[in-house]
Design a protein around this motif. Structure first.
Motif, PDB file in Angstrom:
ATOM      1  N   LEU A  76     -22.710  29.622 -15.303  1.00  0.00           N
ATOM      2  CA  LEU A  76     -22.321  30.206 -16.579  1.00  0.00           C
ATOM      3  C   LEU A  76     -21.278  29.317 -17.251  1.00  0.00           C
ATOM      4  O   LEU A  76     -20.246  28.989 -16.659  1.00  0.00           O
ATOM      5  CB  LEU A  76     -21.759  31.614 -16.365  1.00  0.00           C
ATOM      6  CG  LEU A  76     -21.211  32.327 -17.615  1.00  0.00           C
ATOM      7  CD1 LEU A  76     -22.324  32.598 -18.617  1.00  0.00           C
ATOM      8  CD2 LEU A  76     -20.517  33.623 -17.219  1.00  0.00           C
ATOM      9  N   ALA A  77     -21.547  28.926 -18.493  1.00  0.00           N
ATOM     10  CA  ALA A  77     -20.605  28.088 -19.232  1.00  0.00           C
ATOM     11  C   ALA A  77     -19.322  28.865 -19.505  1.00  0.00           C
ATOM     12  O   ALA A  77     -19.311  30.105 -19.523  1.00  0.00           O
ATOM     13  CB  ALA A  77     -21.240  27.637 -20.548  1.00  0.00           C
ATOM     14  N   ASN A  78     -18.223  28.147 -19.733  1.00  0.00           N
ATOM     15  CA  ASN A  78     -17.016  28.831 -20.202  1.00  0.00           C
ATOM     16  C   ASN A  78     -17.081  28.977 -21.712  1.00  0.00           C
ATOM     17  O   ASN A  78     -17.896  28.332 -22.387  1.00  0.00           O
ATOM     18  CB  ASN A  78     -15.751  28.091 -19.751  1.00  0.00           C
ATOM     19  CG  ASN A  78     -15.659  26.683 -20.321  1.00  0.00           C
ATOM     20  OD1 ASN A  78     -15.734  26.476 -21.534  1.00  0.00           O
ATOM     21  ND2 ASN A  78     -15.494  25.695 -19.446  1.00  0.00           N
TER      22      ASN A  78
ATOM     23  N   ARG B 197     -26.890  30.082 -19.302  1.00  0.00           N
ATOM     24  CA  ARG B 197     -26.264  31.124 -20.126  1.00  0.00           C
ATOM     25  C   ARG B 197     -25.021  30.567 -20.823  1.00  0.00           C
ATOM     26  O   ARG B 197     -24.434  29.595 -20.365  1.00  0.00           O
ATOM     27  CB  ARG B 197     -25.837  32.323 -19.271  1.00  0.00           C
ATOM     28  CG  ARG B 197     -26.971  33.150 -18.735  1.00  0.00           C
ATOM     29  CD  ARG B 197     -26.430  34.405 -18.037  1.00  0.00           C
ATOM     30  NE  ARG B 197     -25.766  34.099 -16.779  1.00  0.00           N
ATOM     31  CZ  ARG B 197     -24.879  34.900 -16.179  1.00  0.00           C
ATOM     32  NH1 ARG B 197     -24.524  36.046 -16.758  1.00  0.00           N
ATOM     33  NH2 ARG B 197     -24.334  34.555 -15.021  1.00  0.00           N
ATOM     34  N   HIS B 198     -24.662  31.217 -21.909  1.00  0.00           N
ATOM     35  CA  HIS B 198     -23.399  30.912 -22.594  1.00  0.00           C
ATOM     36  C   HIS B 198     -22.728  32.238 -22.935  1.00  0.00           C
ATOM     37  O   HIS B 198     -23.404  33.171 -23.395  1.00  0.00           O
ATOM     38  CB  HIS B 198     -23.651  30.094 -23.864  1.00  0.00           C
ATOM     39  CG  HIS B 198     -22.402  29.492 -24.435  1.00  0.00           C
ATOM     40  ND1 HIS B 198     -21.442  30.237 -25.092  1.00  0.00           N
ATOM     41  CD2 HIS B 198     -21.933  28.210 -24.420  1.00  0.00           C
ATOM     42  CE1 HIS B 198     -20.454  29.449 -25.469  1.00  0.00           C
ATOM     43  NE2 HIS B 198     -20.725  28.210 -25.072  1.00  0.00           N
TER      44      HIS B 198
ATOM     45  N   LEU C 222     -30.184  35.587 -20.773  1.00  0.00           N
ATOM     46  CA  LEU C 222     -30.634  34.452 -19.969  1.00  0.00           C
ATOM     47  C   LEU C 222     -31.538  33.574 -20.811  1.00  0.00           C
ATOM     48  O   LEU C 222     -32.465  34.063 -21.464  1.00  0.00           O
ATOM     49  CB  LEU C 222     -31.395  34.959 -18.741  1.00  0.00           C
ATOM     50  CG  LEU C 222     -31.744  33.925 -17.664  1.00  0.00           C
ATOM     51  CD1 LEU C 222     -30.482  33.401 -16.986  1.00  0.00           C
ATOM     52  CD2 LEU C 222     -32.687  34.536 -16.627  1.00  0.00           C
ATOM     53  N   ASN C 223     -31.262  32.266 -20.802  1.00  0.00           N
ATOM     54  CA  ASN C 223     -32.087  31.300 -21.526  1.00  0.00           C
ATOM     55  C   ASN C 223     -32.951  30.532 -20.541  1.00  0.00           C
ATOM     56  O   ASN C 223     -32.460  30.044 -19.517  1.00  0.00           O
ATOM     57  CB  ASN C 223     -31.191  30.326 -22.299  1.00  0.00           C
ATOM     58  CG  ASN C 223     -30.324  31.040 -23.307  1.00  0.00           C
ATOM     59  OD1 ASN C 223     -30.786  31.436 -24.362  1.00  0.00           O
ATOM     60  ND2 ASN C 223     -29.059  31.212 -22.956  1.00  0.00           N
ATOM     61  N   LEU C 224     -34.234  30.429 -20.842  1.00  0.00           N
ATOM     62  CA  LEU C 224     -35.192  29.729 -19.998  1.00  0.00           C
ATOM     63  C   LEU C 224     -35.842  28.610 -20.807  1.00  0.00           C
ATOM     64  O   LEU C 224     -36.226  28.830 -21.962  1.00  0.00           O
ATOM     65  CB  LEU C 224     -36.290  30.680 -19.508  1.00  0.00           C
ATOM     66  CG  LEU C 224     -35.878  32.013 -18.906  1.00  0.00           C
ATOM     67  CD1 LEU C 224     -37.114  32.849 -18.591  1.00  0.00           C
ATOM     68  CD2 LEU C 224     -35.039  31.792 -17.668  1.00  0.00           C
TER      69      LEU C 224
ATOM     70  N   THR D 219     -39.076  27.349 -24.885  1.00  0.00           N
ATOM     71  CA  THR D 219     -37.814  28.033 -24.651  1.00  0.00           C
ATOM     72  C   THR D 219     -37.967  29.540 -24.847  1.00  0.00           C
ATOM     73  O   THR D 219     -38.813  29.998 -25.615  1.00  0.00           O
ATOM     74  CB  THR D 219     -36.721  27.519 -25.601  1.00  0.00           C
ATOM     75  OG1 THR D 219     -37.043  27.908 -26.946  1.00  0.00           O
ATOM     76  CG2 THR D 219     -36.604  26.013 -25.545  1.00  0.00           C
ATOM     77  N   ALA D 220     -37.120  30.287 -24.144  1.00  0.00           N
ATOM     78  CA  ALA D 220     -37.102  31.741 -24.302  1.00  0.00           C
ATOM     79  C   ALA D 220     -35.685  32.246 -24.098  1.00  0.00           C
ATOM     80  O   ALA D 220     -34.934  31.702 -23.289  1.00  0.00           O
ATOM     81  CB  ALA D 220     -38.040  32.408 -23.298  1.00  0.00           C
ATOM     82  N   PHE D 221     -35.309  33.275 -24.848  1.00  0.00           N
ATOM     83  CA  PHE D 221     -34.093  34.019 -24.534  1.00  0.00           C
ATOM     84  C   PHE D 221     -34.534  35.388 -24.025  1.00  0.00           C
ATOM     85  O   PHE D 221     -35.486  35.978 -24.534  1.00  0.00           O
ATOM     86  CB  PHE D 221     -33.161  34.146 -25.747  1.00  0.00           C
ATOM     87  CG  PHE D 221     -33.663  35.060 -26.839  1.00  0.00           C
ATOM     88  CD1 PHE D 221     -33.402  36.431 -26.803  1.00  0.00           C
ATOM     89  CD2 PHE D 221     -34.387  34.555 -27.902  1.00  0.00           C
ATOM     90  CE1 PHE D 221     -33.862  37.274 -27.810  1.00  0.00           C
ATOM     91  CE2 PHE D 221     -34.859  35.388 -28.916  1.00  0.00           C
ATOM     92  CZ  PHE D 221     -34.592  36.761 -28.867  1.00  0.00           C
ATOM     93  N   VAL D 222     -33.853  35.881 -22.989  1.00  0.00           N
ATOM     94  CA  VAL D 222     -34.171  37.168 -22.387  1.00  0.00           C
ATOM     95  C   VAL D 222     -32.890  37.998 -22.359  1.00  0.00           C
ATOM     96  O   VAL D 222     -31.935  37.644 -21.657  1.00  0.00           O
ATOM     97  CB  VAL D 222     -34.733  37.014 -20.959  1.00  0.00           C
ATOM     98  CG1 VAL D 222     -35.156  38.372 -20.405  1.00  0.00           C
ATOM     99  CG2 VAL D 222     -35.907  36.042 -20.933  1.00  0.00           C
ATOM    100  N   MET D 223     -32.866  39.077 -23.118  1.00  0.00           N
ATOM    101  CA  MET D 223     -31.695  39.965 -23.122  1.00  0.00           C
ATOM    102  C   MET D 223     -31.800  40.902 -21.921  1.00  0.00           C
ATOM    103  O   MET D 223     -32.736  41.707 -21.846  1.00  0.00           O
ATOM    104  CB  MET D 223     -31.622  40.760 -24.419  1.00  0.00           C
ATOM    105  CG  MET D 223     -31.428  39.906 -25.657  1.00  0.00           C
ATOM    106  SD  MET D 223     -31.013  40.876 -27.132  1.00  0.00           S
ATOM    107  CE  MET D 223     -32.482  41.875 -27.300  1.00  0.00           C
TER     108      MET D 223
END
Length: 281
Positions: free
Chosen positions: A24-26, A57-58, A105-107, A180-184
């Motif tokens: 996980l990024a800061n 993730r960010h 989550l980013n894939l 690319t995909a974002f998953v909430m």
């Protein structure tokens, strides 16, 4: 709405791949960092490196699309978001504005394309199948089809009960490409949608009388939901572990190549993307 195709065909499409799960990024990390990394990794895949599934993730970011950047007051809206503590960028892939936080989550599937013959629909179905199969321990109700009123809308929105939790886009290069995909997963979809809705209100500005309304998604927060809300998924970690099991059941997982992208190249790539997509209309 269509039922999801299973990801069982991944063994044919991707007999082996590198799994790269970034920590996980800061909050201070530039959200452009993972996107620039993917641009460079995609070039390496085009040169023969093994396909990659990049998971990241960010904690606080707004990532907008090319058309969003062209809105009249987009620079001011982007600056307001930065002043509120978010990292902001224009992404090189398709799609529209997305709000990211630690519950999203980013894939990214980075795949070779030596013949330059991309099957857009099949590739989107492959990603949708991965997303849905990872959800299987909690729900088998995932469907695809555009959710009107969602943010970053598209033909391959993934939803449960008519509420979108995942969006899919693509980025092409000469000999490779990225799906690319974002998953909430955690949190509240409507809250993220309200934040995107506010960005568009500020970015579009006041339309002068007689002029054409700017083209941007008309977001309805009621159309968005997280997997915690829609299917009882307990955490990002639980969903990620399920995704890993799905991939391992279909493909050989290779060790991630830590030398694939050099730090000095990454800094240059970030600057190039910022200049090309962020600073120019």
């Amino acid at each position: 709405m269509d039922h999801i195709y299973s990801s069982a065909d991944i063994a044919t499409a991707l007999p082996e791949l590198q799994w790269l799960e970034a920590p996980l990024a800061n909050a201070q990390e530039d959200v452009l960092f993972p996107l620039a990394w993917e641009e460079l990794a995609c070039r390496q895949v085009g040169k023969g490196a093994a396909p990659i599934l990049h998971v990241w993730r960010h904690p606080a970011a707004l990532v907008i699309g090319h058309r969003d950047r062209r809105l009249l007051n987009a620079p001011q809206a982007m600056e307001r978001a930065r002043n509120s503590g978010m990292s902001v960028c224009v992404r090189p892939s398709g799609g529209a504005a997305v709000m990211l936080d630690r519950g999203v989550l980013n894939l990214s599937l980075i795949l070779p394309n030596p013949q330059r013959a991309i099957s857009l629909h099949e590739d989107f179905r492959l990603m949708a199948g991965l997303v849905a199969d990872a959800l299987a321990p909690w729900s088998d109700e995932a469907q695809t089809g555009e959710i009107v009123g969602s943010f970053c809308p598209g033909d391959y929105d993934v939803s449960v009960g008519g509420r979108k939790f995942c969006g899919i886009a693509q980025r092409r290069q000469a000999k490779a490409y990225i799906i690319t995909a974002f998953v909430m997963i955690e949190g509240h979809g409507a809250e993220r949608a309200q934040a995107v809705q506010q960005f568009y209100r500020e970015a579009a500005g006041d339309t002068p009388a007689g002029s054409q309304q700017p083209d941007y998604p008309q977001v309805n927060p009621a159309t968005m939901g997280s997997l915690a809300e829609l299917a009882g998924v307990p955490s990002v970690e639980a969903y990620t572990a399920s995704l890993r099991r799905v991939v391992e059941s279909q493909a050989a997982i290779l060790p991630a190549d830590s030398l694939l992208v050099q730090p000095e190249e990454l800094a240059k790539q970030m600057a190039a993307l910022r200049e090309r997509y962020d600073l120019q209309v």
